[in-house]
Write a protein that holds these residues in place. Structure first.
Motif, PDB file in Angstrom:
ATOM      1  N   ILE A  43      -7.227  -0.122  11.489  1.00 43.14           N
ATOM      2  CA  ILE A  43      -8.477  -0.150  12.237  1.00 43.14           C
ATOM      3  C   ILE A  43      -9.112  -1.522  12.049  1.00 43.14           C
ATOM      4  CG2 ILE A  43     -10.789   0.829  12.465  1.00 43.14           C
ATOM      5  CD1 ILE A  43      -9.672   3.481  11.494  1.00 43.14           C
ATOM      6  N   VAL A  44      -9.412  -2.186  13.166  1.00 37.73           N
ATOM      7  CA  VAL A  44     -10.000  -3.520  13.142  1.00 37.73           C
ATOM      8  C   VAL A  44     -11.362  -3.477  13.830  1.00 37.73           C
ATOM      9  CG1 VAL A  44      -9.732  -5.933  13.845  1.00 37.73           C
ATOM     10  CG2 VAL A  44      -7.719  -4.593  13.169  1.00 37.73           C
ATOM     11  N   GLY A  45     -12.377  -3.987  13.120  1.00 34.74           N
ATOM     12  CA  GLY A  45     -13.727  -4.016  13.672  1.00 34.74           C
ATOM     13  C   GLY A  45     -14.501  -5.212  13.160  1.00 34.74           C
ATOM     14  N   LYS A  46     -15.809  -5.127  13.205  1.00 32.36           N
ATOM     15  CA  LYS A  46     -16.647  -6.285  12.862  1.00 32.36           C
ATOM     16  C   LYS A  46     -16.501  -6.723  11.417  1.00 32.36           C
ATOM     17  CE  LYS A  46     -20.800  -3.573  11.739  1.00 32.36           C
ATOM     18  NZ  LYS A  46     -22.218  -3.334  12.058  1.00 32.36           N
ATOM     19  N   ASN A  47     -16.075  -5.825  10.542  1.00 34.40           N
ATOM     20  CA  ASN A  47     -15.889  -6.165   9.133  1.00 34.40           C
ATOM     21  C   ASN A  47     -14.465  -6.607   8.826  1.00 34.40           C
ATOM     22  OD1 ASN A  47     -18.596  -5.491   8.356  1.00 34.40           O
ATOM     23  ND2 ASN A  47     -18.017  -3.336   8.525  1.00 34.40           N
ATOM     24  N   GLY A  48     -13.687  -6.788   9.863  1.00 37.65           N
ATOM     25  CA  GLY A  48     -12.296  -7.179   9.668  1.00 37.65           C
ATOM     26  C   GLY A  48     -11.395  -5.964   9.638  1.00 37.65           C
ATOM     27  N   LEU A  49     -10.461  -5.962   8.685  1.00 35.34           N
ATOM     28  CA  LEU A  49      -9.563  -4.823   8.552  1.00 35.34           C
ATOM     29  C   LEU A  49     -10.252  -3.726   7.751  1.00 35.34           C
ATOM     30  CD1 LEU A  49      -5.799  -4.834   8.024  1.00 35.34           C
ATOM     31  CD2 LEU A  49      -7.192  -3.393   6.546  1.00 35.34           C
ATOM     32  N   GLU A  50     -10.420  -2.573   8.374  1.00 37.90           N
ATOM     33  CA  GLU A  50     -11.176  -1.504   7.732  1.00 37.90           C
ATOM     34  C   GLU A  50     -10.288  -0.541   6.958  1.00 37.90           C
ATOM     35  OE1 GLU A  50     -14.016   0.241  10.371  1.00 37.90           O
ATOM     36  OE2 GLU A  50     -14.903  -1.707  10.874  1.00 37.90           O
ATOM     37  N   GLU A  51      -9.177  -0.123   7.538  1.00 42.20           N
ATOM     38  CA  GLU A  51      -8.236   0.730   6.810  1.00 42.20           C
ATOM     39  C   GLU A  51      -6.934   0.847   7.589  1.00 42.20           C
ATOM     40  OE1 GLU A  51      -9.014   5.043   6.774  1.00 42.20           O
ATOM     41  OE2 GLU A  51     -10.779   4.623   8.005  1.00 42.20           O
ATOM     42  N   HIS A  52      -5.854   1.091   6.844  1.00 44.70           N
ATOM     43  CA  HIS A  52      -4.563   1.326   7.487  1.00 44.70           C
ATOM     44  C   HIS A  52      -4.543   2.725   8.098  1.00 44.70           C
ATOM     45  CE1 HIS A  52      -2.660  -1.889   4.761  1.00 44.70           C
ATOM     46  NE2 HIS A  52      -2.626  -2.332   5.997  1.00 44.70           N
ATOM     47  N   MET A  53      -3.797   2.869   9.168  1.00 45.20           N
ATOM     48  CA  MET A  53      -3.629   4.162   9.817  1.00 45.20           C
ATOM     49  C   MET A  53      -2.189   4.626   9.639  1.00 45.20           C
ATOM     50  SD  MET A  53      -6.474   5.147  11.015  1.00 45.20           S
ATOM     51  CE  MET A  53      -5.887   6.514  12.020  1.00 45.20           C
ATOM     52  N   PRO A  54      -1.975   5.731   8.949  1.00 50.21           N
ATOM     53  CA  PRO A  54      -0.608   6.211   8.760  1.00 50.21           C
ATOM     54  C   PRO A  54      -0.006   6.673  10.086  1.00 50.21           C
ATOM     55  CG  PRO A  54      -2.188   7.844   8.000  1.00 50.21           C
ATOM     56  CD  PRO A  54      -2.975   6.619   8.329  1.00 50.21           C
ATOM     57  N   ILE A  55       1.249   6.351  10.295  1.00 52.77           N
ATOM     58  CA  ILE A  55       1.952   6.823  11.484  1.00 52.77           C
ATOM     59  C   ILE A  55       3.225   7.527  11.048  1.00 52.77           C
ATOM     60  CG2 ILE A  55       1.034   5.050  13.020  1.00 52.77           C
ATOM     61  CD1 ILE A  55       3.703   3.566  12.731  1.00 52.77           C
ATOM     62  N   GLU A  56       3.720   8.363  11.920  1.00 58.01           N
ATOM     63  CA  GLU A  56       4.928   9.117  11.600  1.00 58.01           C
ATOM     64  C   GLU A  56       6.144   8.190  11.631  1.00 58.01           C
ATOM     65  OE1 GLU A  56       7.650  12.755  13.481  1.00 58.01           O
ATOM     66  OE2 GLU A  56       5.555  12.508  14.088  1.00 58.01           O
ATOM     67  N   LEU A  57       6.894   8.181  10.526  1.00 59.50           N
ATOM     68  CA  LEU A  57       8.128   7.417  10.434  1.00 59.50           C
ATOM     69  C   LEU A  57       9.226   8.326   9.889  1.00 59.50           C
ATOM     70  CD1 LEU A  57       6.799   4.129   8.756  1.00 59.50           C
ATOM     71  CD2 LEU A  57       7.244   4.492  11.189  1.00 59.50           C
ATOM     72  N   ASN A  58      10.434   8.184  10.410  1.00 61.56           N
ATOM     73  CA  ASN A  58      11.540   8.954   9.854  1.00 61.56           C
ATOM     74  C   ASN A  58      12.152   8.211   8.666  1.00 61.56           C
ATOM     75  OD1 ASN A  58      13.412   7.014  10.827  1.00 61.56           O
ATOM     76  ND2 ASN A  58      13.679   8.133  12.768  1.00 61.56           N
ATOM     77  N   GLY A  59      13.116   8.821   8.038  1.00 61.74           N
ATOM     78  CA  GLY A  59      13.714   8.246   6.843  1.00 61.74           C
ATOM     79  C   GLY A  59      14.316   6.868   7.077  1.00 61.74           C
ATOM     80  N   ASP A  60      15.008   6.695   8.203  1.00 63.12           N
ATOM     81  CA  ASP A  60      15.627   5.405   8.500  1.00 63.12           C
ATOM     82  C   ASP A  60      14.573   4.320   8.715  1.00 63.12           C
ATOM     83  OD1 ASP A  60      18.174   6.464   8.322  1.00 63.12           O
ATOM     84  OD2 ASP A  60      18.377   6.814  10.473  1.00 63.12           O
ATOM     85  N   GLU A  61      13.482   4.676   9.353  1.00 66.61           N
ATOM     86  CA  GLU A  61      12.419   3.698   9.604  1.00 66.61           C
ATOM     87  C   GLU A  61      11.724   3.288   8.312  1.00 66.61           C
ATOM     88  OE1 GLU A  61      11.412   5.233  14.174  1.00 66.61           O
ATOM     89  OE2 GLU A  61      10.302   6.009  12.444  1.00 66.61           O
ATOM     90  N   ILE A  62      11.497   4.253   7.420  1.00 66.65           N
ATOM     91  CA  ILE A  62      10.893   3.934   6.132  1.00 66.65           C
ATOM     92  C   ILE A  62      11.817   3.026   5.321  1.00 66.65           C
ATOM     93  CG2 ILE A  62      10.152   4.894   3.913  1.00 66.65           C
ATOM     94  CD1 ILE A  62       9.162   7.353   5.441  1.00 66.65           C
ATOM     95  N   LYS A  63      13.116   3.325   5.349  1.00 65.22           N
ATOM     96  CA  LYS A  63      14.086   2.482   4.648  1.00 65.22           C
ATOM     97  C   LYS A  63      14.079   1.065   5.213  1.00 65.22           C
ATOM     98  CE  LYS A  63      19.027   2.017   3.653  1.00 65.22           C
ATOM     99  NZ  LYS A  63      20.392   2.591   3.884  1.00 65.22           N
ATOM    100  N   ALA A  64      14.051   0.959   6.536  1.00 62.72           N
ATOM    101  CA  ALA A  64      14.038  -0.365   7.181  1.00 62.72           C
ATOM    102  C   ALA A  64      12.740  -1.110   6.864  1.00 62.72           C
ATOM    103  CB  ALA A  64      14.204  -0.205   8.692  1.00 62.72           C
ATOM    104  N   LEU A  65      11.629  -0.377   6.788  1.00 63.99           N
ATOM    105  CA  LEU A  65      10.349  -1.000   6.458  1.00 63.99           C
ATOM    106  C   LEU A  65      10.382  -1.557   5.036  1.00 63.99           C
ATOM    107  CD1 LEU A  65       7.430  -1.587   7.368  1.00 63.99           C
ATOM    108  CD2 LEU A  65       6.794   0.657   6.424  1.00 63.99           C
ATOM    109  N   ARG A  66      10.967  -0.808   4.119  1.00 67.52           N
ATOM    110  CA  ARG A  66      11.079  -1.282   2.739  1.00 67.52           C
ATOM    111  C   ARG A  66      11.995  -2.502   2.651  1.00 67.52           C
ATOM    112  NH1 ARG A  66      11.707   4.801   0.135  1.00 67.52           N
ATOM    113  NH2 ARG A  66       9.460   5.307   0.146  1.00 67.52           N
ATOM    114  N   GLU A  67      13.047  -2.502   3.447  1.00 65.02           N
ATOM    115  CA  GLU A  67      13.941  -3.659   3.465  1.00 65.02           C
ATOM    116  C   GLU A  67      13.244  -4.886   4.049  1.00 65.02           C
ATOM    117  OE1 GLU A  67      17.242  -2.192   5.695  1.00 65.02           O
ATOM    118  OE2 GLU A  67      18.155  -1.140   3.979  1.00 65.02           O
TER     119      GLU A  67
END
Length: 320
Positions: free
Chosen positions: A282-306
């Motif tokens: 979430i981006v607003g007047k204070n900059g980055l306010e908080e991360h928004m979790p999204i649905e990721l499968n196992g392969d995507e999480i592994k690729a993100l960690r890599e």
């Protein structure tokens, strides 16, 4: 002379670096109507003055705006300080190849911002953006919410465009993200992708597209290689990122609370920490306010960690 700034002017923006990306971003911001004042800074003062003059001459066709070349004393009250300065990415050169040259440039720029106690939000656009956002945080010791990398906002726009073209729908109705590094290890998060709420796989089938895995893999590859293809053809990319800069500034100035895949520090999400990369936030007047979790499968999480490990490996070779 050191200056202190307790308040920012929400109608003022600063652009540091007047190369292709900086000047294109300044032009896009002039047309946006978001700001009434813009200062351009470059190591080559003549270049900054020339860009300011050139853009200013279009004022009769746009909204009133003060555009001028300045120095670091002129940025103390800017609401957003956009950093595009750095060496250009050359053909056959990855974004990570740029790291040592551009970290050196940041070691000169960031202290000048820090010593003036600027309160505005830093928007890092220079590449490799994830590494340089990390560098800005380490060198300047700024609050994390006040330092945002342009991240994969452009990559995500490219993804939406390609999906829209392939499916024959308005790309604005496509909801999908590129996450991770802004670079070769980026990930298309297909698990959470949809078209106006319809899961992407279902929408493909509705449109008679039955080779889902092959089609999505081809689109992801096209997005990943877009910058290289553009650089090969015209030596640089700047219009797409300029529009991305405008979009991020819009979310900040108008306090839109928009969800954008900007580059920011990770603190244990998906098992990742001590690195900066792109996830929806979430981006607003204070900059980055908080991360928004999204649905990721196992392969995507592994690729993100890599992807995170790819960036960490680079960081291990840098002294801040």
């Amino acid at each position: 002379m050191e200056k202190n700034c307790q308040e920012v002017d929400l109608r003022k923006v600063a652009v540091i670096g007047c190369g292709f990306v900086g000047s294109a971003s300044a032009f896009a911001l002039m047309q946006s109507g978001l700001f009434s004042e813009m200062v351009l800074i470059d190591a080559d003062m003549d270049r900054a003055e020339g860009e300011a003059m050139d853009i200013s001459h279009g004022m009769p066709f746009s909204r009133p705006m003060k555009i001028y070349a300045g120095d670091y004393d002129d940025i103390v009250d800017a609401a957003i300080i956009i950093i595009t300065a750095g060496a250009n990415q050359k053909p056959d050169e990855t974004r990570l190849d740029l790291v040592h040259k551009n970290v050196g440039i940041f070691k000169m720029i960031i202290p000048k911002i820090k010593e003036r106690n600027c309160k505005g939000i830093l928007l890092i656009v220079s590449n490799p953006v994830d590494i340089l956002t990390y560098a800005a945080l380490k060198i300047g010791d700024f609050p994390e919410s006040k330092v945002i990398g342009s991240g994969t906002v452009l990559d995500t726009s490219r993804l939406k465009y390609q999906i829209g073209e392939y499916l024959g729908v308005d790309s604005r109705s496509v909801h999908a993200f590129i996450i991770g590094e802004h670079g070769d290890s980026e990930i298309a998060a297909w698990s959470s992708a949809n078209v106006s709420g319809v899961p992407m796989r279902n929408f493909y089938e509705m449109k008679g597209k039955h080779k889902y895995e092959k089609a999505t893999a081809n689109i992801a590859d096209t997005v990943r290689n877009s910058a290289y293809e553009i650089i090969e053809k015209k030596k640089a990319t700047y219009y797409g990122i300029a529009m991305s800069v405008r979009r991020i500034c819009e979310a900040i100035v108008r306090d839109e609370k928009s969800i954008l895949p900007v580059s920011s520090p990770m603190h244990g999400e998906y098992g990742i920490s001590d690195v900066v990369l792109s996830m929806p936030a979430i981006v607003g007047k204070n900059g980055l306010e908080e991360h928004m979790p999204i649905e990721l499968n196992g392969d995507e999480i592994k690729a993100l960690r890599e992807s995170a490990e790819t960036l960490k490996e680079v960081l291990r070779n840098i002294e801040f």
